[in-house]
Motif scaffolding. Structure first.
Motif, mmCIF file in Angstrom:
data_model
loop_
_atom_site.group_PDB
_atom_site.id
_atom_site.type_symbol
_atom_site.label_atom_id
_atom_site.label_comp_id
_atom_site.label_asym_id
_atom_site.label_seq_id
_atom_site.Cartn_x
_atom_site.Cartn_y
_atom_site.Cartn_z
ATOM 1 N N TYR A 161 0.850 -1.197 0.000
ATOM 2 C CA TYR A 161 0.000 0.000 0.000
ATOM 3 C C TYR A 161 0.885 1.246 0.000
ATOM 4 N N ASP A 162 0.533 2.186 -0.873
ATOM 5 C CA ASP A 162 1.250 3.454 -0.969
ATOM 6 C C ASP A 162 0.418 4.543 -0.300
ATOM 7 N N SER A 163 0.854 4.994 0.869
ATOM 8 C CA SER A 163 0.092 5.980 1.629
ATOM 9 C C SER A 163 0.088 7.345 0.948
ATOM 10 N N VAL A 164 1.065 7.611 0.082
ATOM 11 C CA VAL A 164 1.132 8.903 -0.611
ATOM 12 C C VAL A 164 0.022 9.025 -1.649
ATOM 13 N N SER A 165 -0.123 8.003 -2.485
ATOM 14 C CA SER A 165 -1.142 8.042 -3.542
ATOM 15 C C SER A 165 -2.465 7.421 -3.111
ATOM 16 N N GLY A 166 -2.463 6.719 -1.971
ATOM 17 C CA GLY A 166 -3.672 6.044 -1.514
ATOM 18 C C GLY A 166 -4.044 4.862 -2.391
ATOM 19 N N ARG A 167 -3.035 4.207 -2.943
ATOM 20 C CA ARG A 167 -3.288 3.099 -3.864
ATOM 21 C C ARG A 167 -2.654 1.792 -3.375
ATOM 22 N N ILE A 168 -3.301 0.699 -3.745
ATOM 23 C CA ILE A 168 -2.738 -0.626 -3.525
ATOM 24 C C ILE A 168 -1.595 -0.796 -4.515
ATOM 25 N N THR A 169 -0.457 -1.269 -4.056
ATOM 26 C CA THR A 169 0.698 -1.420 -4.946
ATOM 27 C C THR A 169 0.844 -2.864 -5.408
ATOM 28 N N VAL A 170 1.008 -3.035 -6.708
ATOM 29 C CA VAL A 170 1.140 -4.357 -7.322
ATOM 30 C C VAL A 170 2.414 -4.370 -8.162
ATOM 31 N N PRO A 171 3.497 -4.942 -7.632
ATOM 32 C CA PRO A 171 4.769 -4.978 -8.368
ATOM 33 C C PRO A 171 4.717 -5.927 -9.563
ATOM 34 N N TRP A 172 5.412 -5.550 -10.621
ATOM 35 C CA TRP A 172 5.592 -6.393 -11.795
ATOM 36 C C TRP A 172 7.058 -6.790 -11.885
ATOM 37 N N LYS A 173 7.304 -8.015 -12.346
ATOM 38 C CA LYS A 173 8.659 -8.521 -12.523
ATOM 39 C C LYS A 173 8.975 -8.680 -14.015
ATOM 40 N N SER A 174 10.230 -8.540 -14.340
ATOM 41 C CA SER A 174 10.680 -8.834 -15.699
ATOM 42 C C SER A 174 10.616 -10.350 -15.906
ATOM 43 N N LEU A 175 10.831 -10.791 -17.125
ATOM 44 C CA LEU A 175 10.759 -12.215 -17.430
ATOM 45 C C LEU A 175 11.869 -13.022 -16.775
ATOM 46 N N SER A 176 12.901 -12.340 -16.279
ATOM 47 C CA SER A 176 13.958 -13.047 -15.548
ATOM 48 C C SER A 176 13.879 -12.803 -14.048
ATOM 49 N N GLY A 177 12.829 -12.107 -13.596
ATOM 50 C CA GLY A 177 12.556 -12.053 -12.166
ATOM 51 C C GLY A 177 12.915 -10.783 -11.423
ATOM 52 N N GLU A 178 13.398 -9.748 -12.113
ATOM 53 C CA GLU A 178 13.733 -8.509 -11.426
ATOM 54 C C GLU A 178 12.537 -7.554 -11.424
ATOM 55 N N LEU A 179 12.444 -6.736 -10.398
ATOM 56 C CA LEU A 179 11.392 -5.726 -10.330
ATOM 57 C C LEU A 179 11.540 -4.761 -11.500
ATOM 58 N N CYS A 180 10.444 -4.555 -12.256
ATOM 59 C CA CYS A 180 10.529 -3.651 -13.416
ATOM 60 C C CYS A 180 9.471 -2.560 -13.388
ATOM 61 N N GLY A 181 8.505 -2.637 -12.480
ATOM 62 C CA GLY A 181 7.476 -1.613 -12.421
ATOM 63 C C GLY A 181 6.498 -1.889 -11.287
ATOM 64 N N VAL A 182 5.684 -0.889 -10.986
ATOM 65 C CA VAL A 182 4.671 -1.032 -9.942
ATOM 66 C C VAL A 182 3.384 -0.351 -10.409
ATOM 67 N N MET A 183 2.294 -1.101 -10.381
ATOM 68 C CA MET A 183 0.984 -0.540 -10.674
ATOM 69 C C MET A 183 0.282 -0.194 -9.369
ATOM 70 N N GLY A 184 -0.533 0.863 -9.403
ATOM 71 C CA GLY A 184 -1.282 1.266 -8.224
ATOM 72 C C GLY A 184 -2.769 1.244 -8.481
ATOM 73 N N ARG A 185 -3.526 0.607 -7.589
ATOM 74 C CA ARG A 185 -4.969 0.479 -7.730
ATOM 75 C C ARG A 185 -5.645 1.277 -6.612
ATOM 76 N N LEU A 186 -6.612 2.128 -6.982
ATOM 77 C CA LEU A 186 -7.327 2.896 -5.963
ATOM 78 C C LEU A 186 -7.915 1.955 -4.923
ATOM 79 N N ASN A 187 -7.784 2.317 -3.674
ATOM 80 C CA ASN A 187 -8.184 1.428 -2.580
ATOM 81 C C ASN A 187 -9.659 1.623 -2.213
ATOM 82 N N LYS A 188 -10.525 1.477 -3.197
ATOM 83 C CA LYS A 188 -11.965 1.551 -2.946
ATOM 84 C C LYS A 188 -12.706 0.894 -4.103
ATOM 85 N N LYS A 189 -13.889 0.382 -3.794
ATOM 86 C CA LYS A 189 -14.664 -0.351 -4.800
ATOM 87 C C LYS A 189 -15.228 0.564 -5.867
ATOM 88 N N GLU A 190 -15.906 1.638 -5.429
ATOM 89 C CA GLU A 190 -16.574 2.528 -6.367
ATOM 90 C C GLU A 190 -15.619 3.621 -6.826
#
Length: 338
Positions: A161-190
């Motif tokens: 969870y990223d308290s700055v943006s208020g988003r759930i953080t979902v890390p992505w890995k490269s095809l060889s397993g290294e961190l390559c990015g992070v997606m953030g999802r708003l922490n609410k249903k609606e």
């Protein structure tokens, strides 16, 4: 590091298979036709491990392992996926694409196609240390839990969870397993019209990797089946149901890089599971791109709930959103094999 450029390098030089096995603690390596046989431990059955020369498919009868050379070494050494790739690369003195010029390739040009792709497109992703994730709170998310993603699964995929943006953080890995990015999802249903549900916190091109590829690699190789979906939640929701065979595209389109890496795992079955509302022709196109043209037989299918029996019309539900028993019925009743 491109995993399948490495695999291609090994296939082109089958003597490397012997070297890898000997350097990682296997014994009495012997060539038998199109495969190598060896013992997992000194003094044990010299035929208990076999590795196929042309696909790198591997079986260890003493441990019931079914996978490939990578998962065989990973299991033997107890290393992470990225460290296993690094260890194998060091053993065979693997060079990058720029340094390595291959001879004629096997498989009717399949790996040649991957190498051509490597030459025409930049496969390299900018990667980062996992320490970057320390800026986020590592805690299971209630919203994801209510959607059927278990806390253990969230931990496996390093959801935070990223308290700055208020988003759930979902890390992505490269095809060889290294961190390559992070997606953030708003922490609410609606989510209202002025808000964006998903935004990149660390930007990256999704078309150059696959979500869940690293986490589920061993299971996909063992079970020889892969389930392809759209969002990150597809892979996590399947894993929460005990189906650790999902990879996610990060959207509704399959890139050539993604297709080639899915095929390079040599799954006997590939199942396309796109969200409700997408036209059937779209799933057909994706499924066709995952079918082998020769040398390796595989079944490819797609789910299409024509009568909206399980996925309500207009719901835009993903098949993985269903409970396990309903998902089983959907697969049974709505899978079209090409």
């Amino acid at each position: 590091m491109d995993v399948y450029d490495l695999k291609n390098h090994i296939i082109e030089n089958p003597e490397h298979i012997v070297l890898i096995l000997e350097k990682t603690g296997f014994y009495n390596v012997d060539e038998r036709g199109n495969e190598y046989r060896c013992a997992r431990k000194k003094g044990r059955n010299p035929t208990s491990v076999k590795v196929n020369k042309t696909t790198l498919g591997a079986t260890c009868f003493s441990t019931n392992l079914k996978g490939d050379l990578i998962t065989l070494v990973q299991n033997k050494l107890g290393l992470s996926f990225p460290k296993t790739i690094k260890r194998i690369s060091e053993i065979v003195d693997y060079k990058s694409e720029e340094e390595y010029k291959p001879p004629e390739l096997p498989f009717g040009g399949f790996y040649k196609k991957i190498r051509k792709l490597s030459n025409t497109m930049d496969l390299a992703l900018e990667t980062y240390s996992d320490d970057i994730l320390d800026q986020f709170v590592s805690v299971p998310n209630k919203l994801f839990y209510e959607d059927g993603i278990l806390p253990l699964t969230q931990s496996l995929f390093q959801v935070g969870y990223d308290s700055v943006s208020g988003r759930i953080t979902v890390p992505w890995k490269s095809l060889s397993g290294e961190l390559c990015g992070v997606m953030g999802r708003l922490n609410k249903k609606e989510v209202n019209d002025e808000e964006t549900k998903w935004l990149p916190i660390i930007s990256f091109p999704k078309s150059k990797t696959l979500y869940g590829f690293v986490e589920n690699y061993s299971s996909i190789r063992e079970k020889s089946i892969v389930m392809i979906g759209e969002s990150e939640k597809h892979s996590m929701a399947l894993a929460s149901k005990g189906l650790n065979v999902g990879v996610s595209l990060g959207g509704s389109f399959l890139s050539e890089i993604q297709a080639n890496h899915i095929k390079s795992m040599f799954p006997k079955k590939s199942l396309v599971m796109m969200d409700e509302g997408l036209g059937e022709e779209h799933s057909v196109e994706i499924a066709n791109s995952l079918k082998f043209e020769n040398f390796f037989e595989n079944e490819v299918g797609y789910i299409f709930d024509r009568e909206n029996q399980y996925l309500p019309k207009g719901s835009k539900m993903a098949p993985s959103d269903l409970d396990k028993s309903t998902l089983h019925l959907l697969i049974r009743d709505c899978t079209v094999w090409i």
